[in-house]
Every structure is written in C-alpha cells, then in structure tokens.
Design a protein around this motif. Structure first.
Motif, PDB file in Angstrom:
ATOM      1  N   GLY A   1      23.336  11.019  97.157  1.00 36.89           N
ATOM      2  CA  GLY A   1      22.548  11.121  95.867  1.00 36.89           C
ATOM      3  C   GLY A   1      21.928  10.065  95.103  1.00 36.89           C
ATOM      4  O   GLY A   1      20.890   9.996  94.587  1.00 36.89           O
ATOM      5  N   ILE A   2      22.507   8.874  95.561  1.00 39.26           N
ATOM      6  CA  ILE A   2      21.916   7.602  95.244  1.00 39.26           C
ATOM      7  C   ILE A   2      20.474   7.556  95.902  1.00 39.26           C
ATOM      8  O   ILE A   2      19.354   7.019  95.504  1.00 39.26           O
ATOM      9  CB  ILE A   2      22.692   6.467  95.614  1.00 39.26           C
ATOM     10  N   ARG A   3      20.713   7.696  97.444  1.00 40.20           N
ATOM     11  CA  ARG A   3      19.272   7.644  98.197  1.00 40.20           C
ATOM     12  C   ARG A   3      18.235   8.221  97.611  1.00 40.20           C
ATOM     13  O   ARG A   3      16.995   7.859  97.675  1.00 40.20           O
ATOM     14  CB  ARG A   3      19.674   8.075  99.483  1.00 40.20           C
ATOM     15  N   ALA A   4      18.443   9.419  97.067  1.00 36.60           N
ATOM     16  CA  ALA A   4      17.137  10.519  96.506  1.00 36.60           C
ATOM     17  C   ALA A   4      16.776   9.652  95.233  1.00 36.60           C
ATOM     18  O   ALA A   4      15.429   9.882  95.218  1.00 36.60           O
ATOM     19  CB  ALA A   4      17.892  11.801  96.156  1.00 36.60           C
ATOM     20  N   ARG A   5      17.577   8.994  94.451  1.00 42.04           N
ATOM     21  CA  ARG A   5      17.118   8.429  93.398  1.00 42.04           C
ATOM     22  C   ARG A   5      16.276   7.194  93.470  1.00 42.04           C
ATOM     23  O   ARG A   5      15.411   6.981  92.903  1.00 42.04           O
ATOM     24  CB  ARG A   5      18.523   8.123  92.493  1.00 42.04           C
ATOM     25  N   VAL A   6      16.761   6.443  94.716  1.00 45.65           N
ATOM     26  CA  VAL A   6      16.174   5.293  95.082  1.00 45.65           C
ATOM     27  C   VAL A   6      14.650   5.685  95.646  1.00 45.65           C
ATOM     28  O   VAL A   6      13.691   5.051  95.267  1.00 45.65           O
ATOM     29  CB  VAL A   6      16.979   4.615  95.997  1.00 45.65           C
ATOM     30  N   SER A   7      14.787   6.628  96.664  1.00 45.30           N
ATOM     31  CA  SER A   7      13.343   7.007  96.837  1.00 45.30           C
ATOM     32  C   SER A   7      12.681   7.437  95.842  1.00 45.30           C
ATOM     33  O   SER A   7      11.271   7.186  95.826  1.00 45.30           O
ATOM     34  CB  SER A   7      13.586   8.274  97.946  1.00 45.30           C
ATOM     35  N   ARG A   8      12.829   8.129  95.023  1.00 52.11           N
ATOM     36  CA  ARG A   8      12.024   8.587  93.803  1.00 52.11           C
ATOM     37  C   ARG A   8      11.587   7.292  93.001  1.00 52.11           C
ATOM     38  O   ARG A   8      10.514   7.061  92.566  1.00 52.11           O
ATOM     39  CB  ARG A   8      12.581   9.470  92.795  1.00 52.11           C
ATOM     40  N   ALA A   9      12.435   6.352  92.798  1.00 51.79           N
ATOM     41  CA  ALA A   9      12.135   5.033  92.142  1.00 51.79           C
ATOM     42  C   ALA A   9      11.150   4.371  92.849  1.00 51.79           C
ATOM     43  O   ALA A   9      10.107   3.746  92.396  1.00 51.79           O
ATOM     44  CB  ALA A   9      13.258   4.188  91.651  1.00 51.79           C
TER      45      ALA A   9
END
Length: 162
Positions: free
Chosen positions: A17-25
């Motif tokens: 879940g964090i990886r997806a948020r990091v990718s968007r950021a």
C-alpha cells in the motif's frame, strides 16, 4: 520497528500500500520538475542540515507548533552529524525539486539497522508528498546497503527503559 526481508530488493522494503502511494508521489514530483535525492557527506552536511532545520520548522510552523529543532540545539546536531558522518553512520538526505531542497531525512545507520530520527518537508509542496518520497528513498537506500530493520526510535506503549 519494521523488518526488511533479507532477500528483498529496495522496492520490497516498503509495504504494498505504501509502494503505491510512493509511486504516485514520485510521479507527481517528476511532473513538477527535476527531482534528485542527495545524501550528506563531509562537504554537504552543513547544507543538508540547514535544509533539515528549515523543512522541519516549516512543517511544524504550518501546524502552529515549533518542532524540536530550536536554535539552541543546532550546534549539538551539527557536532553529532559531523561525528556520525566521519564514521560513515550519518544518513542525512535532501530531496531536491529543481535544485531546491523540499524534504529532508535525518537518521543513522549501524550494522544492519537504519534509525529514523527526524524528517521534514516544505508544506508549500505538500500536495506532491515529498516527505513520503523522501522516506521511501531513505529506506530503499538502506535496503541496498544491507539494512534489515528500520527503527523509528519511538518507545512502544507499555515499554520501559531499565
């Protein structure tokens, strides 16, 4: 404290879940300009510490608070950073957007552990999530260096120090 699996690459060091948020950021940051993450060495530690002081203060001021890096503590942190840098343990990063440091991470590495002490980001860029991108970069770098745990240096509820 979070474990980094021994067979994990840098990307696997973050929860899905964090990886997806990091990718968007990271995509938002890349659209905004040229992005670069610098790690302090003896020649850049002062600049990155100044940026940490500024980003930490800006973040907390935006919340109506002062943070923990007041003027009286800065000489102490400069001395600690210099000593930790000399022994290769300082992990002080600055995330730059078009050359301007907009997020900072201040921690230490020893053996197989990354200790996260403080971070900060310029609230002017909050929509880009630079703090999250900076944090992820620090963990990914630690995983590449062989770290197996990330310690957030916070006492657990119910724990006591003896």
């Amino acid at each position: 404290m979070v474990a980094i699996p021994a067979d994990a690459g840098p990307d696997a060091a973050l929860f899905p879940g964090i990886r997806a948020r990091v990718s968007r950021a990271r995509k938002r940051l890349a659209k905004a300009g040229a992005v670069r993450v610098d790690m302090a060495d003896a020649s850049s530690a002062d600049e990155l510490l100044d940026a940490l002081f500024a980003t930490h203060r800006a973040r907390w001021t935006s919340r109506g608070k002062g943070g923990v890096l007041d003027e009286s503590l800065r000489p102490f942190h400069r001395a600690v950073a210099k000593g930790m840098c000399a022994r290769g343990a300082l992990r002080l990063y600055g995330l730059r957007l078009d050359g301007r440091i907009i997020a900072s991470f201040y921690g230490f590495a020893e053996r197989d552990r990354l200790a996260w002490y403080l971070s900060g980001f310029d609230p002017e860029f909050a929509v880009l999530s630079p703090g999250l991108a900076m944090f992820a970069s620090a963990i990914e770098s630690a995983a590449r260096e062989g770290a197996r745990t990330v310690d957030f240096l916070r006492a657990r509820a119910g724990s006591s120090s003896s």
